[in-house]
Design a protein around this motif. Structure first.
Motif, PDB file in Angstrom:
ATOM      1  N   SER A  59       0.757  -1.248   0.126  1.00 22.21           N
ATOM      2  CA  SER A  59      -0.152   0.068   0.057  1.00 22.21           C
ATOM      3  C   SER A  59       0.786   1.225   0.003  1.00 22.21           C
ATOM      4  O   SER A  59       2.080   1.196   0.682  1.00 22.21           O
ATOM      5  N   LEU A  60       0.227   2.407  -0.481  1.00 20.85           N
ATOM      6  CA  LEU A  60       0.996   3.596  -0.552  1.00 20.85           C
ATOM      7  C   LEU A  60      -0.286   4.812  -0.392  1.00 20.85           C
ATOM      8  O   LEU A  60      -1.338   4.211  -0.755  1.00 20.85           O
ATOM      9  N   ARG A  61       0.253   5.825   0.223  1.00 24.98           N
ATOM     10  CA  ARG A  61      -0.895   6.992   0.335  1.00 24.98           C
ATOM     11  C   ARG A  61      -0.166   8.192  -0.506  1.00 24.98           C
ATOM     12  O   ARG A  61       0.920   8.706  -0.108  1.00 24.98           O
ATOM     13  N   LEU A  62      -0.625   8.767  -1.502  1.00 26.77           N
ATOM     14  CA  LEU A  62      -0.103   9.886  -1.879  1.00 26.77           C
ATOM     15  C   LEU A  62      -1.007  11.078  -1.532  1.00 26.77           C
ATOM     16  O   LEU A  62      -2.278  10.999  -1.420  1.00 26.77           O
ATOM     17  N   SER A  63      -0.140  12.128  -1.613  1.00 25.57           N
ATOM     18  CA  SER A  63      -0.785  13.202  -1.045  1.00 25.57           C
ATOM     19  C   SER A  63      -0.489  14.471  -2.243  1.00 25.57           C
ATOM     20  O   SER A  63       0.633  14.513  -2.968  1.00 25.57           O
ATOM     21  N   CYS A  64      -1.332  15.487  -2.198  1.00 24.39           N
ATOM     22  CA  CYS A  64      -1.231  16.589  -3.200  1.00 24.39           C
ATOM     23  C   CYS A  64      -1.801  17.664  -2.405  1.00 24.39           C
ATOM     24  O   CYS A  64      -2.772  17.882  -2.070  1.00 24.39           O
ATOM     25  N   ALA A  65      -0.771  18.740  -2.342  1.00 28.28           N
ATOM     26  CA  ALA A  65      -1.000  19.890  -1.813  1.00 28.28           C
ATOM     27  C   ALA A  65      -1.310  21.024  -2.698  1.00 28.28           C
ATOM     28  O   ALA A  65      -0.554  21.268  -3.955  1.00 28.28           O
TER      29      ALA A  65
END
Length: 125
Positions: free
Chosen positions: A17-23
């Motif tokens: 699993s991975l969690r991507l973030s976008c600001a």
């Protein structure tokens, strides 16, 4: 003007699993859809998941339904992509996009006005 910065890409094994973030910086009234797109080696950019910032409605490509979840924070300044049960075919550069209007499937690249630089996801068998 809206600027988008992605983070969270990594190399993982299949099943991980991975969690991507976008600001997102800039006025929130400049965008009403936030989405994740990806471009694998030798492939065209494709829409993965999108969220309507006003309603919270979510939209997914068939290839990721049940495995990926898109979400946003209350301030509509961050959009996340939780990716579970990753497969080697998920390997790609993942891009965050913002659209002034939510249109059609919400996963069409021409409908998006702003883009981040991308974050690399690599999934090994």
């Amino acid at each position: 003007q809206v600027q988008l910065v992605e983070s969270g890409g990594d190399s993982v094994q299949a099943g991980g699993s991975l969690r991507l973030s976008c600001a997102a910086s800039g006025p929130t009234h400049e965008y009403y859809c936030l989405a994740w797109f990806r471009q694998g080696p030798g492939k065209e950019r494709e829409g993965v998941a999108a969220i309507s910032t006003a309603s919270g409605g979510t939209y997914y490509a068939d290839s990721v339904k049940g495995r990926f979840t898109i979400s946003q924070d209350n301030a509509k300044k961050f959009v996340y992509l939780q990716m579970n049960s990753l497969k080697p075919e998920d390997t790609a550069m993942y891009y965050c996009g913002a659209a002034r209007r939510c249109r059609g499937t919400r996963l069409s690249e021409p409908d998006y006005n702003y883009w981040g630089q991308g974050t690399q996801v690599s999934v090994s068998a």
